[in-house]
Design a protein around this motif. Structure first.
Motif, PDB file in Angstrom:
ATOM      1  N   HIS A   1       0.857  -1.183   0.000  1.00 26.27           N
ATOM      2  CA  HIS A   1       0.000   0.000   0.000  1.00 26.27           C
ATOM      3  C   HIS A   1       0.890   1.230   0.000  1.00 26.27           C
ATOM      4  O   HIS A   1       1.948   1.245   0.607  1.00 26.27           O
ATOM      5  CB  HIS A   1      -0.903   0.007   1.234  1.00 26.27           C
ATOM      6  N   GLY A   2       0.472   2.265  -0.660  1.00 26.51           N
ATOM      7  CA  GLY A   2       1.287   3.481  -0.712  1.00 26.51           C
ATOM      8  C   GLY A   2       2.528   3.239  -1.538  1.00 26.51           C
ATOM      9  O   GLY A   2       2.457   2.758  -2.660  1.00 26.51           O
ATOM     10  N   ASP A   3       3.691   3.567  -0.977  1.00 21.49           N
ATOM     11  CA  ASP A   3       4.956   3.362  -1.684  1.00 21.49           C
ATOM     12  C   ASP A   3       5.127   1.901  -2.060  1.00 21.49           C
ATOM     13  O   ASP A   3       4.853   1.000  -1.278  1.00 21.49           O
ATOM     14  CB  ASP A   3       6.143   3.781  -0.815  1.00 21.49           C
ATOM     15  N   LYS A   4       5.595   1.681  -3.243  1.00 21.93           N
ATOM     16  CA  LYS A   4       5.877   0.321  -3.694  1.00 21.93           C
ATOM     17  C   LYS A   4       7.390   0.116  -3.666  1.00 21.93           C
ATOM     18  O   LYS A   4       8.146   0.991  -4.065  1.00 21.93           O
ATOM     19  CB  LYS A   4       5.323   0.108  -5.093  1.00 21.93           C
ATOM     20  N   PRO A   5       7.840  -1.051  -3.208  1.00 26.83           N
ATOM     21  CA  PRO A   5       9.278  -1.281  -3.080  1.00 26.83           C
ATOM     22  C   PRO A   5       9.976  -1.518  -4.409  1.00 26.83           C
ATOM     23  O   PRO A   5      11.176  -1.336  -4.514  1.00 26.83           O
ATOM     24  CB  PRO A   5       9.349  -2.533  -2.211  1.00 26.83           C
ATOM     25  N   LEU A   6       9.230  -1.930  -5.419  1.00 24.64           N
ATOM     26  CA  LEU A   6       9.852  -2.346  -6.669  1.00 24.64           C
ATOM     27  C   LEU A   6      10.224  -1.145  -7.516  1.00 24.64           C
ATOM     28  O   LEU A   6       9.369  -0.385  -7.953  1.00 24.64           O
ATOM     29  CB  LEU A   6       8.902  -3.267  -7.440  1.00 24.64           C
ATOM     30  N   LYS A   7      11.528  -0.971  -7.708  1.00 31.84           N
ATOM     31  CA  LYS A   7      12.021   0.118  -8.547  1.00 31.84           C
ATOM     32  C   LYS A   7      13.255  -0.369  -9.284  1.00 31.84           C
ATOM     33  O   LYS A   7      14.044  -1.155  -8.750  1.00 31.84           O
ATOM     34  CB  LYS A   7      12.329   1.356  -7.721  1.00 31.84           C
ATOM     35  N   LEU A   8      13.410   0.092 -10.515  1.00 36.17           N
ATOM     36  CA  LEU A   8      14.587  -0.283 -11.293  1.00 36.17           C
ATOM     37  C   LEU A   8      15.851   0.120 -10.545  1.00 36.17           C
ATOM     38  O   LEU A   8      15.930   1.226 -10.004  1.00 36.17           O
ATOM     39  CB  LEU A   8      14.559   0.374 -12.669  1.00 36.17           C
ATOM     40  N   GLY A   9      16.808  -0.769 -10.507  1.00 36.34           N
ATOM     41  CA  GLY A   9      18.065  -0.500  -9.813  1.00 36.34           C
ATOM     42  C   GLY A   9      18.006  -0.775  -8.320  1.00 36.34           C
ATOM     43  O   GLY A   9      19.014  -0.665  -7.637  1.00 36.34           O
ATOM     44  N   GLY A  10      16.841  -1.137  -7.812  1.00 35.14           N
ATOM     45  CA  GLY A  10      16.712  -1.432  -6.388  1.00 35.14           C
ATOM     46  C   GLY A  10      17.499  -2.670  -5.999  1.00 35.14           C
ATOM     47  O   GLY A  10      17.651  -3.610  -6.785  1.00 35.14           O
ATOM     48  N   ILE A  11      18.008  -2.672  -4.787  1.00 40.07           N
ATOM     49  CA  ILE A  11      18.784  -3.801  -4.274  1.00 40.07           C
ATOM     50  C   ILE A  11      17.857  -4.737  -3.505  1.00 40.07           C
ATOM     51  O   ILE A  11      17.072  -4.306  -2.665  1.00 40.07           O
ATOM     52  CB  ILE A  11      19.919  -3.318  -3.344  1.00 40.07           C
ATOM     53  N   ILE A  12      17.988  -6.018  -3.813  1.00 41.67           N
ATOM     54  CA  ILE A  12      17.219  -7.056  -3.135  1.00 41.67           C
ATOM     55  C   ILE A  12      18.197  -7.934  -2.362  1.00 41.67           C
ATOM     56  O   ILE A  12      19.198  -8.395  -2.913  1.00 41.67           O
ATOM     57  CB  ILE A  12      16.453  -7.932  -4.140  1.00 41.67           C
ATOM     58  N   LYS A  13      17.891  -8.157  -1.105  1.00 38.86           N
ATOM     59  CA  LYS A  13      18.663  -9.103  -0.303  1.00 38.86           C
ATOM     60  C   LYS A  13      18.026 -10.473  -0.464  1.00 38.86           C
ATOM     61  O   LYS A  13      16.815 -10.632  -0.310  1.00 38.86           O
ATOM     62  CB  LYS A  13      18.644  -8.688   1.171  1.00 38.86           C
ATOM     63  N   LEU A  14      18.837 -11.465  -0.814  1.00 46.51           N
ATOM     64  CA  LEU A  14      18.380 -12.832  -0.978  1.00 46.51           C
ATOM     65  C   LEU A  14      18.758 -13.619   0.270  1.00 46.51           C
ATOM     66  O   LEU A  14      19.916 -13.624   0.669  1.00 46.51           O
ATOM     67  CB  LEU A  14      19.034 -13.466  -2.205  1.00 46.51           C
ATOM     68  N   VAL A  15      17.770 -14.252   0.892  1.00 45.12           N
ATOM     69  CA  VAL A  15      18.001 -14.980   2.141  1.00 45.12           C
ATOM     70  C   VAL A  15      17.501 -16.412   1.977  1.00 45.12           C
ATOM     71  O   VAL A  15      16.304 -16.643   1.764  1.00 45.12           O
ATOM     72  CB  VAL A  15      17.276 -14.301   3.326  1.00 45.12           C
ATOM     73  N   LYS A  16      18.413 -17.364   2.093  1.00 47.82           N
ATOM     74  CA  LYS A  16      18.032 -18.771   1.992  1.00 47.82           C
ATOM     75  C   LYS A  16      17.122 -19.152   3.160  1.00 47.82           C
ATOM     76  O   LYS A  16      17.344 -18.720   4.290  1.00 47.82           O
ATOM     77  CB  LYS A  16      19.264 -19.675   2.028  1.00 47.82           C
ATOM     78  N   GLU A  17      16.116 -19.985   2.873  1.00 44.56           N
ATOM     79  CA  GLU A  17      15.209 -20.507   3.897  1.00 44.56           C
ATOM     80  C   GLU A  17      15.153 -22.032   3.804  1.00 44.56           C
ATOM     81  O   GLU A  17      14.152 -22.598   3.382  1.00 44.56           O
ATOM     82  CB  GLU A  17      13.803 -19.925   3.725  1.00 44.56           C
ATOM     83  N   PRO A  18      16.237 -22.724   4.193  1.00 43.51           N
ATOM     84  CA  PRO A  18      16.266 -24.186   4.050  1.00 43.51           C
ATOM     85  C   PRO A  18      15.220 -24.897   4.913  1.00 43.51           C
ATOM     86  O   PRO A  18      14.877 -26.041   4.638  1.00 43.51           O
ATOM     87  CB  PRO A  18      17.690 -24.563   4.476  1.00 43.51           C
ATOM     88  N   ASP A  19      14.694 -24.230   5.932  1.00 44.42           N
ATOM     89  CA  ASP A  19      13.678 -24.827   6.794  1.00 44.42           C
ATOM     90  C   ASP A  19      12.262 -24.471   6.361  1.00 44.42           C
ATOM     91  O   ASP A  19      11.301 -24.780   7.056  1.00 44.42           O
ATOM     92  CB  ASP A  19      13.888 -24.388   8.249  1.00 44.42           C
ATOM     93  N   ASN A  20      12.118 -23.840   5.192  1.00 50.01           N
ATOM     94  CA  ASN A  20      10.803 -23.476   4.672  1.00 50.01           C
ATOM     95  C   ASN A  20       9.989 -24.754   4.458  1.00 50.01           C
ATOM     96  O   ASN A  20      10.442 -25.672   3.788  1.00 50.01           O
ATOM     97  CB  ASN A  20      10.963 -22.704   3.356  1.00 50.01           C
ATOM     98  N   LYS A  21       8.781 -24.807   5.019  1.00 49.13           N
ATOM     99  CA  LYS A  21       7.978 -26.036   4.959  1.00 49.13           C
ATOM    100  C   LYS A  21       7.419 -26.330   3.565  1.00 49.13           C
ATOM    101  O   LYS A  21       7.024 -27.448   3.276  1.00 49.13           O
ATOM    102  CB  LYS A  21       6.857 -26.005   5.992  1.00 49.13           C
TER     103      LYS A  21
END
Length: 138
Positions: free
Chosen positions: A13-33
């Motif tokens: 809602h409001g501001d959207k996080p998706l923008k060209l050039g934006g940095i995304i942190k990738l976090v592994k979730e090996p315990d994801n069910k």
């Protein structure tokens, strides 16, 4: 270059996080069910925005699935948004040199997304992040 498809949540809602050039942190979730090769995607100000796609129905052609990327990255890694269509994003996984350039930029979101930015070890990055020659176009 290694590209990934990010399936972002639609409940912003409001501001959207998706923008060209934006940095995304990738976090592994090996315990994801639901998927032991799940990789969560986080952005500054918004936290978790979605996941790296891992299905033939969701991975955009030319991108790598979460399963293909999972063993190539450390538990915490970074990518940069290159294309956006709705809530689907194509991001480029940063090479070691690209990540170091982000660290050298005091305005980069990497400093806000890292668990401990003051302890980012350049030698560790050079030894554990994808070298440029593996991330280049062939």
């Amino acid at each position: 270059m290694m590209f990934i498809t990010v399936m972002a949540f639609n409940n912003f809602h409001g501001d959207k996080p998706l923008k060209l050039g934006g940095i995304i942190k990738l976090v592994k979730e090996p315990d994801n069910k639901h998927d032991t090769e799940a990789i969560a995607c986080e952005m500054r100000y918004f936290g978790k925005i979605g996941y790296v796609a891992n299905s033939t129905n969701t991975v955009i052609k030319g991108c790598m699935s979460s399963g293909r990327v999972f063993d190539k990255i450390t538990d915490e890694y970074y990518a940069k948004i290159k294309f956006i269509t709705g809530s689907t994003v194509i991001a480029k996984i940063l090479s070691a040199d690209e990540f170091i350039k982000e660290i050298e930029n005091p305005e980069s979101d990497v400093h806000y997304l890292s668990e401990n930015p003051s302890k980012i070890d350049i030698e560790y990055i050079k030894n554990h992040y994808i070298p440029d020659d593996e991330n280049d176009e062939s």
